[in-house]
Design a protein around this motif. Structure first.
Motif, PDB file in Angstrom:
ATOM      1  N   ALA A 136       0.837  -1.200   0.000  1.00 27.99           N
ATOM      2  CA  ALA A 136       0.000   0.000   0.000  1.00 27.99           C
ATOM      3  C   ALA A 136       0.876   1.257   0.000  1.00 27.99           C
ATOM      4  O   ALA A 136       0.584   2.237  -0.692  1.00 27.99           O
ATOM      5  CB  ALA A 136      -0.918   0.005   1.219  1.00 27.99           C
ATOM      6  N   ALA A 137       1.964   1.199   0.758  1.00 31.31           N
ATOM      7  CA  ALA A 137       2.878   2.348   0.824  1.00 31.31           C
ATOM      8  C   ALA A 137       3.496   2.634  -0.544  1.00 31.31           C
ATOM      9  O   ALA A 137       3.538   3.784  -0.998  1.00 31.31           O
ATOM     10  CB  ALA A 137       3.983   2.086   1.851  1.00 31.31           C
ATOM     11  N   SER A 138       3.937   1.569  -1.219  1.00 29.41           N
ATOM     12  CA  SER A 138       4.515   1.730  -2.556  1.00 29.41           C
ATOM     13  C   SER A 138       3.491   2.296  -3.521  1.00 29.41           C
ATOM     14  O   SER A 138       3.810   3.149  -4.351  1.00 29.41           O
ATOM     15  CB  SER A 138       5.003   0.386  -3.103  1.00 29.41           C
ATOM     16  OG  SER A 138       6.015  -0.108  -2.296  1.00 29.41           O
ATOM     17  N   LEU A 139       2.264   1.819  -3.374  1.00 32.60           N
ATOM     18  CA  LEU A 139       1.188   2.280  -4.253  1.00 32.60           C
ATOM     19  C   LEU A 139       0.933   3.787  -4.078  1.00 32.60           C
ATOM     20  O   LEU A 139       0.837   4.528  -5.056  1.00 32.60           O
ATOM     21  CB  LEU A 139      -0.061   1.466  -3.920  1.00 32.60           C
ATOM     22  CG  LEU A 139      -1.351   1.645  -4.689  1.00 32.60           C
ATOM     23  CD1 LEU A 139      -2.006   0.291  -4.887  1.00 32.60           C
ATOM     24  CD2 LEU A 139      -2.306   2.566  -3.947  1.00 32.60           C
ATOM     25  N   VAL A 140       0.891   4.224  -2.825  1.00 34.02           N
ATOM     26  CA  VAL A 140       0.634   5.652  -2.552  1.00 34.02           C
ATOM     27  C   VAL A 140       1.775   6.509  -3.102  1.00 34.02           C
ATOM     28  O   VAL A 140       1.549   7.522  -3.779  1.00 34.02           O
ATOM     29  CB  VAL A 140       0.454   5.890  -1.033  1.00 34.02           C
ATOM     30  CG1 VAL A 140       0.505   7.375  -0.700  1.00 34.02           C
ATOM     31  CG2 VAL A 140      -0.853   5.275  -0.546  1.00 34.02           C
ATOM     32  N   LEU A 141       3.010   6.087  -2.831  1.00 34.66           N
ATOM     33  CA  LEU A 141       4.162   6.861  -3.301  1.00 34.66           C
ATOM     34  C   LEU A 141       4.190   6.897  -4.829  1.00 34.66           C
ATOM     35  O   LEU A 141       4.453   7.944  -5.435  1.00 34.66           O
ATOM     36  CB  LEU A 141       5.468   6.267  -2.755  1.00 34.66           C
ATOM     37  CG  LEU A 141       5.681   6.476  -1.261  1.00 34.66           C
ATOM     38  CD1 LEU A 141       6.798   5.582  -0.738  1.00 34.66           C
ATOM     39  CD2 LEU A 141       5.998   7.949  -0.956  1.00 34.66           C
ATOM     40  N   ASP A 142       3.888   5.761  -5.427  1.00 33.22           N
ATOM     41  CA  ASP A 142       3.882   5.669  -6.877  1.00 33.22           C
ATOM     42  C   ASP A 142       2.785   6.559  -7.474  1.00 33.22           C
ATOM     43  O   ASP A 142       2.998   7.234  -8.481  1.00 33.22           O
ATOM     44  CB  ASP A 142       3.662   4.198  -7.255  1.00 33.22           C
ATOM     45  CG  ASP A 142       4.187   3.918  -8.637  1.00 33.22           C
ATOM     46  OD1 ASP A 142       5.280   4.417  -8.939  1.00 33.22           O
ATOM     47  OD2 ASP A 142       3.496   3.218  -9.410  1.00 33.22           O
ATOM     48  N   ASP A 143       1.618   6.558  -6.838  1.00 32.41           N
ATOM     49  CA  ASP A 143       0.520   7.416  -7.305  1.00 32.41           C
ATOM     50  C   ASP A 143       0.922   8.885  -7.231  1.00 32.41           C
ATOM     51  O   ASP A 143       0.651   9.669  -8.142  1.00 32.41           O
ATOM     52  CB  ASP A 143      -0.738   7.198  -6.443  1.00 32.41           C
ATOM     53  CG  ASP A 143      -1.494   5.942  -6.860  1.00 32.41           C
ATOM     54  OD1 ASP A 143      -1.194   5.394  -7.931  1.00 32.41           O
ATOM     55  OD2 ASP A 143      -2.392   5.527  -6.089  1.00 32.41           O
ATOM     56  N   PHE A 144       1.578   9.243  -6.123  1.00 29.87           N
ATOM     57  CA  PHE A 144       2.003  10.637  -5.962  1.00 29.87           C
ATOM     58  C   PHE A 144       3.024  11.010  -7.046  1.00 29.87           C
ATOM     59  O   PHE A 144       2.898  12.035  -7.709  1.00 29.87           O
ATOM     60  CB  PHE A 144       2.611  10.862  -4.572  1.00 29.87           C
ATOM     61  CG  PHE A 144       3.306  12.188  -4.448  1.00 29.87           C
ATOM     62  CD1 PHE A 144       2.565  13.361  -4.363  1.00 29.87           C
ATOM     63  CD2 PHE A 144       4.696  12.283  -4.473  1.00 29.87           C
ATOM     64  CE1 PHE A 144       3.198  14.602  -4.285  1.00 29.87           C
ATOM     65  CE2 PHE A 144       5.334  13.512  -4.398  1.00 29.87           C
ATOM     66  CZ  PHE A 144       4.577  14.672  -4.299  1.00 29.87           C
ATOM     67  N   ARG A 145       4.024  10.155  -7.233  1.00 29.69           N
ATOM     68  CA  ARG A 145       5.111  10.461  -8.182  1.00 29.69           C
ATOM     69  C   ARG A 145       4.642  10.454  -9.626  1.00 29.69           C
ATOM     70  O   ARG A 145       5.267  11.076 -10.473  1.00 29.69           O
ATOM     71  CB  ARG A 145       6.246   9.451  -7.991  1.00 29.69           C
ATOM     72  CG  ARG A 145       6.926   9.620  -6.640  1.00 29.69           C
ATOM     73  CD  ARG A 145       7.839   8.453  -6.332  1.00 29.69           C
ATOM     74  NE  ARG A 145       8.392   8.546  -4.981  1.00 29.69           N
ATOM     75  CZ  ARG A 145       9.059   7.565  -4.387  1.00 29.69           C
ATOM     76  NH1 ARG A 145       9.274   6.420  -5.032  1.00 29.69           N
ATOM     77  NH2 ARG A 145       9.532   7.722  -3.168  1.00 29.69           N
ATOM     78  N   SER A 146       3.561   9.746  -9.887  1.00 33.60           N
ATOM     79  CA  SER A 146       3.037   9.708 -11.257  1.00 33.60           C
ATOM     80  C   SER A 146       1.904  10.716 -11.456  1.00 33.60           C
ATOM     81  O   SER A 146       1.183  10.661 -12.445  1.00 33.60           O
ATOM     82  CB  SER A 146       2.533   8.310 -11.589  1.00 33.60           C
ATOM     83  OG  SER A 146       3.508   7.363 -11.266  1.00 33.60           O
ATOM     84  N   VAL A 147       1.747  11.621 -10.493  1.00 31.61           N
ATOM     85  CA  VAL A 147       0.735  12.690 -10.549  1.00 31.61           C
ATOM     86  C   VAL A 147      -0.686  12.120 -10.656  1.00 31.61           C
ATOM     87  O   VAL A 147      -1.567  12.757 -11.213  1.00 31.61           O
ATOM     88  CB  VAL A 147       1.019  13.705 -11.696  1.00 31.61           C
ATOM     89  CG1 VAL A 147       0.331  15.041 -11.438  1.00 31.61           C
ATOM     90  CG2 VAL A 147       2.504  13.954 -11.854  1.00 31.61           C
ATOM     91  N   ARG A 148      -0.890  10.904 -10.139  1.00 32.36           N
ATOM     92  CA  ARG A 148      -2.237  10.327 -10.189  1.00 32.36           C
ATOM     93  C   ARG A 148      -3.107  10.846  -9.051  1.00 32.36           C
ATOM     94  O   ARG A 148      -4.328  10.790  -9.128  1.00 32.36           O
ATOM     95  CB  ARG A 148      -2.169   8.795 -10.164  1.00 32.36           C
ATOM     96  CG  ARG A 148      -1.737   8.208 -11.510  1.00 32.36           C
ATOM     97  CD  ARG A 148      -1.966   6.708 -11.557  1.00 32.36           C
ATOM     98  NE  ARG A 148      -1.049   6.013 -10.683  1.00 32.36           N
ATOM     99  CZ  ARG A 148       0.135   5.491 -11.084  1.00 32.36           C
ATOM    100  NH1 ARG A 148       0.518   5.601 -12.339  1.00 32.36           N
ATOM    101  NH2 ARG A 148       0.924   4.873 -10.230  1.00 32.36           N
TER     102      ARG A 148
END
Ligand code: GDP
Length: 283
Positions: free
Chosen positions: A261-273
């Motif tokens: 879940a942590a990776s998902l949130v960080l990834d969403d943030f970094r991909s401007v999602r």
């Protein structure tokens, strides 16, 4: 950062940039529009000295547009020339030339008065790792640019990128270190992916990010993860659990895989999602 900085390494890059500085007319200092101060080198003013300089808030496409306007005004009030760009699309680049001419106005006028016809302006780009220096240089160079060596055969000769009738750009940017001893700075850079995730506690990092987002970008956070108002009031760790649950980050036994879940949130943030977000505002 992706690069490890040691005192010797810092002294060496500082020296290299200072040397290169003598060769150019103006400096383009790249900052990350999402964290303009945290992405700044703490010694930059001393390193650049009185050399004309334009600040470029890069990755403006990823930042909160209103916040970028606030930052531009803030830097303007401090006497800096500043523009905001997106080096991937080229948006904002048309403001570069007027800004460079503005910071070089006196010098250009002096030259003109002495009858000097200048063919181009020599520039160098500086900034911390990952801020977008290569992307900026490639975007500015475009297709028509030619790379030229100063004097072939001399190994220390600088490579210049000649940009039709306007600039000659030093093709190796100056790589500077951020103020990484400040934990707030390090945290914000880590949010953007500028510090290797392998050396970070991703659950802690994502909880910090969720805490920031619920305080400053609650609507975006709610929309992205379909959260209720009440859920935003929970602790960041509970929020992470909720997001993990909603996104099916479950391990055997039905427990929530908070690391995923942590990776998902960080990834969403970094991909401007999650949205266009700025991580810090002027004090
Ligand atoms: P450098 O280490 O400073 O040379 O940074 P790079 O040019 O390698 O860019 C780092 C990352 O940021 C790359 O993945 C680029 O594609 C991305 N990037 C650079 N500039 C921009 C920008 O203006 N907008 C967006 N969305 N991404 C950018």
């Amino acid at each position: 950062m992706n690069l490890q900085w040691f005192p010797g390494h810092m002294a060496k890059t500082r020296r290299m940039i200072t040397e290169n500085m003598k060769l150019v007319d103006a400096v383009v200092e790249l900052l990350d529009a999402r964290l303009p101060l945290s992405s700044r080198n703490p010694e930059i003013d001393r390193i650049v000295g009185s050399k004309p300089r334009v600040l470029v808030l890069n990755k403006a496409d990823m930042a909160d547009h209103n916040a970028t306007e606030v930052w531009k005004n803030w830097f303007n009030e401090k006497g800096y020339a500043v523009i905001a760009v997106d080096s991937q699309s080229g948006r904002g680049f048309s403001a570069l030339e007027p800004a460079i001419r503005r910071v070089m106005k006196e010098k250009l006028e002096r030259e003109r008065a002495r009858g000097i016809q200048r063919s181009s302006i020599r520039l160098m780009v500086v900034g911390i790792p990952n801020v977008g220096k290569s992307s900026f240089i490639n975007r500015l160079a475009g297709r028509g640019a030619a790379r030229t060596g100063d004097r072939p055969g001399i190994t220390t000769a600088k490579q210049w990128i000649r940009i039709a009738g306007k600039y000659e750009l030093l093709d190796t940017p100056g790589i500077l270190w951020p103020k990484f001893e400040d934990p707030e700075v390090a945290k914000r850079i880590a949010f953007t992916g500028g510090i290797r995730d392998e050396i970070m506690d991703l659950e802690e990092l994502s909880c910090e990010l969720l805490g920031f987002l619920s305080a400053h970008y609650a609507d975006m956070l709610k929309a992205r993860y379909k959260l209720e108002d009440g859920q935003l009031k929970e602790s960041s760790y509970d929020l992470l659990m909720q997001i993990g649950k909603k996104r099916g980050c479950i391990v055997s036994g039905g427990n929530i895989d908070t690391l995923r879940a942590a990776s998902l949130v960080l990834d969403d943030f970094r991909s401007v999602r999650i949205g266009t977000i700025t991580l810090e505002m002027p004090e």
